[in-house]
Motif scaffolding. Structure first.
Motif, PDB file in Angstrom:
ATOM      1  N   ILE A 103       0.855  -1.189   0.000  1.00  0.00           N
ATOM      2  CA  ILE A 103       0.000   0.000   0.000  1.00  0.00           C
ATOM      3  C   ILE A 103       0.885   1.231   0.000  1.00  0.00           C
ATOM      4  CG2 ILE A 103      -0.234   0.075   2.513  1.00  0.00           C
ATOM      5  CD1 ILE A 103      -3.190   0.940   1.951  1.00  0.00           C
ATOM      6  N   ALA A 104       0.444   2.249  -0.726  1.00  0.00           N
ATOM      7  CA  ALA A 104       1.191   3.507  -0.805  1.00  0.00           C
ATOM      8  C   ALA A 104       0.801   4.400   0.358  1.00  0.00           C
ATOM      9  CB  ALA A 104       0.919   4.205  -2.132  1.00  0.00           C
ATOM     10  N   THR A 105       1.796   4.908   1.082  1.00  0.00           N
ATOM     11  CA  THR A 105       1.564   5.844   2.172  1.00  0.00           C
ATOM     12  C   THR A 105       2.359   7.109   1.889  1.00  0.00           C
ATOM     13  OG1 THR A 105       3.414   5.074   3.514  1.00  0.00           O
ATOM     14  CG2 THR A 105       1.302   3.943   3.816  1.00  0.00           C
ATOM     15  N   LEU A 106       2.231   8.091   2.748  1.00  0.00           N
ATOM     16  CA  LEU A 106       2.974   9.337   2.561  1.00  0.00           C
ATOM     17  C   LEU A 106       4.475   9.134   2.694  1.00  0.00           C
ATOM     18  CD1 LEU A 106       0.687  11.875   4.445  1.00  0.00           C
ATOM     19  CD2 LEU A 106       0.986  11.609   1.985  1.00  0.00           C
ATOM     20  N   THR A 107       4.875   8.085   3.426  1.00  0.00           N
ATOM     21  CA  THR A 107       6.308   7.830   3.599  1.00  0.00           C
ATOM     22  C   THR A 107       6.842   6.814   2.611  1.00  0.00           C
ATOM     23  OG1 THR A 107       5.816   6.157   5.267  1.00  0.00           O
ATOM     24  CG2 THR A 107       6.235   8.408   6.042  1.00  0.00           C
ATOM     25  N   GLY A 108       6.020   6.368   1.678  1.00  0.00           N
ATOM     26  CA  GLY A 108       6.462   5.405   0.667  1.00  0.00           C
ATOM     27  C   GLY A 108       5.595   4.160   0.682  1.00  0.00           C
ATOM     28  N   ARG A 109       5.969   3.197  -0.159  1.00  0.00           N
ATOM     29  CA  ARG A 109       5.201   1.953  -0.261  1.00  0.00           C
ATOM     30  C   ARG A 109       5.534   1.043   0.913  1.00  0.00           C
ATOM     31  NH1 ARG A 109       1.762  -0.019  -3.299  1.00  0.00           N
ATOM     32  NH2 ARG A 109       1.928   1.618  -4.817  1.00  0.00           N
ATOM     33  N   LEU A 110       4.482   0.442   1.490  1.00  0.00           N
ATOM     34  CA  LEU A 110       4.645  -0.490   2.600  1.00  0.00           C
ATOM     35  C   LEU A 110       4.197  -1.879   2.180  1.00  0.00           C
ATOM     36  CD1 LEU A 110       3.238   1.503   5.650  1.00  0.00           C
ATOM     37  CD2 LEU A 110       5.611   1.135   5.042  1.00  0.00           C
ATOM     38  N   THR A 111       4.880  -2.883   2.697  1.00  0.00           N
ATOM     39  CA  THR A 111       4.446  -4.263   2.474  1.00  0.00           C
ATOM     40  C   THR A 111       3.275  -4.552   3.409  1.00  0.00           C
ATOM     41  OG1 THR A 111       5.944  -5.132   4.155  1.00  0.00           O
ATOM     42  CG2 THR A 111       6.809  -4.946   1.907  1.00  0.00           C
ATOM     43  N   ALA A 112       2.661  -5.710   3.241  1.00  0.00           N
ATOM     44  CA  ALA A 112       1.515  -6.076   4.080  1.00  0.00           C
ATOM     45  C   ALA A 112       1.922  -6.163   5.543  1.00  0.00           C
ATOM     46  CB  ALA A 112       0.929  -7.402   3.615  1.00  0.00           C
ATOM     47  N   LYS A 113       3.097  -6.736   5.797  1.00  0.00           N
ATOM     48  CA  LYS A 113       3.559  -6.860   7.183  1.00  0.00           C
ATOM     49  C   LYS A 113       3.791  -5.481   7.792  1.00  0.00           C
ATOM     50  CE  LYS A 113       7.762  -7.555   8.425  1.00  0.00           C
ATOM     51  NZ  LYS A 113       9.107  -7.967   8.609  1.00  0.00           N
ATOM     52  N   ASP A 114       4.449  -4.611   7.063  1.00  0.00           N
ATOM     53  CA  ASP A 114       4.738  -3.276   7.582  1.00  0.00           C
ATOM     54  C   ASP A 114       3.462  -2.467   7.805  1.00  0.00           C
ATOM     55  OD1 ASP A 114       7.422  -3.875   7.489  1.00  0.00           O
ATOM     56  OD2 ASP A 114       7.736  -2.917   5.533  1.00  0.00           O
ATOM     57  N   ALA A 115       2.516  -2.576   6.882  1.00  0.00           N
ATOM     58  CA  ALA A 115       1.252  -1.851   7.038  1.00  0.00           C
ATOM     59  C   ALA A 115       0.468  -2.391   8.235  1.00  0.00           C
ATOM     60  CB  ALA A 115       0.423  -1.958   5.761  1.00  0.00           C
ATOM     61  N   SER A 116       0.474  -3.707   8.418  1.00  0.00           N
ATOM     62  CA  SER A 116      -0.230  -4.302   9.554  1.00  0.00           C
ATOM     63  C   SER A 116       0.396  -3.872  10.871  1.00  0.00           C
ATOM     64  CB  SER A 116      -0.213  -5.826   9.443  1.00  0.00           C
ATOM     65  OG  SER A 116      -0.855  -6.244   8.267  1.00  0.00           O
ATOM     66  N   VAL A 117       1.728  -3.872  10.924  1.00  0.00           N
ATOM     67  CA  VAL A 117       2.407  -3.443  12.147  1.00  0.00           C
ATOM     68  C   VAL A 117       2.124  -1.972  12.417  1.00  0.00           C
ATOM     69  CG1 VAL A 117       4.690  -2.984  13.137  1.00  0.00           C
ATOM     70  CG2 VAL A 117       4.211  -5.196  12.072  1.00  0.00           C
ATOM     71  N   GLN A 118       2.189  -1.149  11.374  1.00  0.00           N
ATOM     72  CA  GLN A 118       1.944   0.279  11.552  1.00  0.00           C
ATOM     73  C   GLN A 118       0.515   0.537  12.036  1.00  0.00           C
ATOM     74  OE1 GLN A 118       2.585   2.627   8.021  1.00  0.00           O
ATOM     75  NE2 GLN A 118       2.856   4.496   9.188  1.00  0.00           N
ATOM     76  N   MET A 119      -0.428  -0.244  11.559  1.00  0.00           N
ATOM     77  CA  MET A 119      -1.822  -0.020  11.931  1.00  0.00           C
ATOM     78  C   MET A 119      -2.151  -0.588  13.313  1.00  0.00           C
ATOM     79  SD  MET A 119      -5.124  -0.961   9.734  1.00  0.00           S
ATOM     80  CE  MET A 119      -6.758  -0.729  10.366  1.00  0.00           C
ATOM     81  N   LEU A 120      -1.531  -1.703  13.679  1.00  0.00           N
ATOM     82  CA  LEU A 120      -1.926  -2.391  14.904  1.00  0.00           C
ATOM     83  C   LEU A 120      -1.001  -2.115  16.090  1.00  0.00           C
ATOM     84  CD1 LEU A 120      -2.978  -5.842  13.415  1.00  0.00           C
ATOM     85  CD2 LEU A 120      -4.444  -3.992  14.200  1.00  0.00           C
ATOM     86  N   ILE A 121       0.060  -1.352  15.909  1.00  0.00           N
ATOM     87  CA  ILE A 121       1.011  -1.155  17.007  1.00  0.00           C
ATOM     88  C   ILE A 121       0.362  -0.450  18.196  1.00  0.00           C
ATOM     89  CG2 ILE A 121       1.999   1.002  16.136  1.00  0.00           C
ATOM     90  CD1 ILE A 121       4.007  -1.771  17.765  1.00  0.00           C
TER      91      ILE A 121
END
Length: 141
Positions: A103-121
């Motif tokens: 997924i594309a974010t303001l800080t760049g493209r994130l993988t599924a693992k990174d997006a999940s960690v960022q959302m659920l931390i």
């Protein structure tokens, strides 16, 4: 310079067509898979359940009920909003697509693992905070 054009001259040479009707498509899916939002709600409600079970006093019944209503409303209203008319062709991203494309974010493209960690931390930290608080309270008693 400008030239005055009469209505008759314009009517003879102009092709008049009806104005196009553009339909504005609205993406109300919030882009991420539903499972991540469900995990977020589960962690927040889990925190409230741990706190209610570990620190159960009659004075906390109403605040815990209010907090639960806030969490349910905070996630329930947007969930209802995604289903409102007009219907669109947009669907929530599947987890398989998130794993494949990221997924594309303001800080760049994130993988599924990174997006999940960022959302659920934050929900995970809050849940762990509740567990540790109840554990400390049980040890101190």
């Amino acid at each position: 310079m400008s030239k005055h054009l009469t209505r008759e001259l314009v009517a003879r040479q102009a092709v008049i067509v009806p104005a196009p009707k553009f339909r504005h498509e609205v993406d109300r899916t919030f882009e991420l898979p539903k499972g991540l939002y469900a995990a977020t709600v589960a962690l927040y409600l889990g925190f409230l359940a741990v706190m209610a079970a570990g620190l159960s006093t009659p004075g906390l019944i109403i605040p815990m009920a209010i907090f639960t209503l806030f969490v349910v409303a905070g996630f329930g209203v947007p969930a209802i909003w995604t289903k409102l008319a007009p219907g669109t062709a947009f669907r929530p991203m599947s987890y398989a697509k998130l794993r494949r494309d990221g997924i594309a974010t303001l800080t760049g493209r994130l993988t599924a693992k990174d997006a999940s960690v960022q959302m659920l931390i934050l929900p995970v930290i809050i849940f762990c905070w509740g567990v540790s608080t109840v554990t400390i309270a049980a040890l101190v008693r």
